[in-house]
Design a protein around this motif. Structure first.
Motif, short mmCIF file in Angstrom:
data_model
loop_
_atom_site.label_atom_id
_atom_site.label_comp_id
_atom_site.label_asym_id
_atom_site.label_seq_id
_atom_site.Cartn_x
_atom_site.Cartn_y
_atom_site.Cartn_z
N LEU A 37 2.76 0.10 -44.14
CA LEU A 37 4.26 0.88 -43.99
C LEU A 37 4.03 2.43 -44.00
CD1 LEU A 37 7.16 -0.10 -42.62
CD2 LEU A 37 8.25 -0.39 -44.66
N ASP A 38 4.34 2.69 -43.20
CA ASP A 38 4.24 4.65 -43.04
C ASP A 38 5.14 4.90 -42.23
OD1 ASP A 38 3.42 3.74 -40.02
OD2 ASP A 38 1.75 5.27 -40.27
N GLU A 39 6.22 4.63 -41.51
CA GLU A 39 8.17 4.94 -41.11
C GLU A 39 8.23 5.66 -42.19
OE1 GLU A 39 8.98 5.04 -38.48
OE2 GLU A 39 7.41 4.38 -37.26
N ALA A 75 13.30 0.34 -41.77
CA ALA A 75 13.48 -0.07 -40.40
C ALA A 75 14.96 -0.89 -40.03
CB ALA A 75 13.39 -2.06 -40.03
N ASP A 92 15.18 3.94 -37.31
CA ASP A 92 15.03 5.14 -36.00
C ASP A 92 13.42 5.30 -35.99
OD1 ASP A 92 14.69 7.81 -35.38
OD2 ASP A 92 15.22 8.32 -37.64
N TYR A 93 12.65 4.35 -35.12
CA TYR A 93 10.85 4.28 -35.71
C TYR A 93 10.59 5.70 -34.98
CZ TYR A 93 12.34 -0.61 -35.51
OH TYR A 93 12.95 -1.99 -35.83
N ARG A 94 9.86 6.04 -35.78
CA ARG A 94 9.23 6.92 -35.23
C ARG A 94 7.11 7.30 -34.85
NH1 ARG A 94 12.11 10.98 -38.57
NH2 ARG A 94 13.88 10.37 -38.56
N ASN A 95 6.70 6.48 -35.31
CA ASN A 95 5.60 5.93 -34.82
C ASN A 95 4.87 5.80 -33.49
OD1 ASN A 95 4.72 7.42 -36.74
ND2 ASN A 95 4.23 5.93 -38.63
N THR A 106 4.51 1.46 -34.30
CA THR A 106 5.85 1.16 -34.27
C THR A 106 6.31 0.62 -33.07
OG1 THR A 106 5.82 2.02 -36.87
CG2 THR A 106 8.07 1.05 -36.11
N TYR A 148 7.98 -4.00 -40.30
CA TYR A 148 8.02 -2.38 -40.01
C TYR A 148 9.23 -2.36 -39.00
CZ TYR A 148 3.34 0.00 -39.79
OH TYR A 148 2.61 1.27 -40.60
#
Length: 245
Positions: A119-121, A125, A129-132, A135, A169
């Motif tokens: 998990l690198d957000e 969750a 606000d998902y960035r990658n 994801t 995620y």
């Protein structure tokens, strides 16, 4: 409790009329305007839930869809270990699901193919606000199915880290998703499934009470291979009670 019962249309204990509600009486209009109780069965049988759960619009759509429309189902392979038996079990589950008239689409999703990193957000969750890019792709995948069957081995009395990572995620995408479980291991998959139930409850998924627990020595035919060899693929040959489940 009386105020909540009146809001969702449940008669009070002092009313003489008989409660005849069924799961199909949960109309989309009511689901849009009122919070859902934690247990959908309770509101259908006339019991008052003490803690309302507010689901997002996408989750409410899933709840109403489950009673009427053809469903989309994903069979999720939870282990990413090389030489795992998860794909073999998932194929068996998918084959059984495709014979069921309620499923219009059944797909197998292998976490090993998704290659989700740990998990690198930067944002939890629950905020959505998902960035990658990975994801966003995973969120779109989960959002496209009404229900999941999670296929999990038992790793040290629980489920694999890869599976927990995949669940963590996302949040809103799991809301209202119906999740069933098929576990497998030397002594079945119950311990992994028990832990997964609490995880999916936190993301407001709806878990199926029944489960399938496969024992490798009883439900896999190893032919001439050594059952103790963890790399021996074998052939899935579930006992009759597992087939019925």
């Amino acid at each position: 409790e009386r105020e909540y019962a009146a809001a969702v249309g449940i008669p009070s204990a002092t009313e003489s009329r008989t409660v005849t509600s069924t799961p199909h009486s949960l109309t989309s209009e009511r689901l849009t305007s009122q919070p859902l109780p934690i247990c959908l069965t309770d509101v259908c049988t006339g019991k008052v839930a003490t803690q309302p759960v507010r689901l997002r619009p996408g989750a409410r759509r899933r709840v109403t869809t489950m009673t009427n429309d053809a469903l989309t189902l994903a069979v999720l392979v939870g282990s990413t270990r090389p030489a795992r038996r998860g794909p073999m079990v998932a194929a068996w589950v998918a084959d059984a699901a495709r014979r069921h008239p309620r499923f219009a689409q059944v797909d197998v999703i292998d976490l090993a193919d998704l290659r989700l990193p740990l998990l690198d957000e930067p944002v939890p969750a629950v905020f959505g606000d998902y960035r990658n890019p990975h994801t966003l792709r995973w969120a779109e995948t989960v959002r496209s199915y009404d229900a999941f069957v999670v296929v999990t081995p038992v790793h040290n009395a629980s489920y694999p880290a890869s599976l927990k990572n995949a669940v963590d995620y996302l949040y809103a995408e799991w809301n209202g998703v119906v999740v069933g479980f098929v576990g497998y291991g030397a002594h079945g998959g119950t311990r992994a499934i028990d832990h997964l139930r609490t995880v999916f409850a936190e993301v407001k998924a709806v878990t199926v009470p029944q489960e399938v627990s496969l024992e490798l020595l009883a439900d896999v035919d190893f032919n001439d291979a050594e059952p103790a060899d963890p790399t021996a693929p074998g052939r899935l040959a579930p006992r009759p009670q597992q087939q019925d489940a």
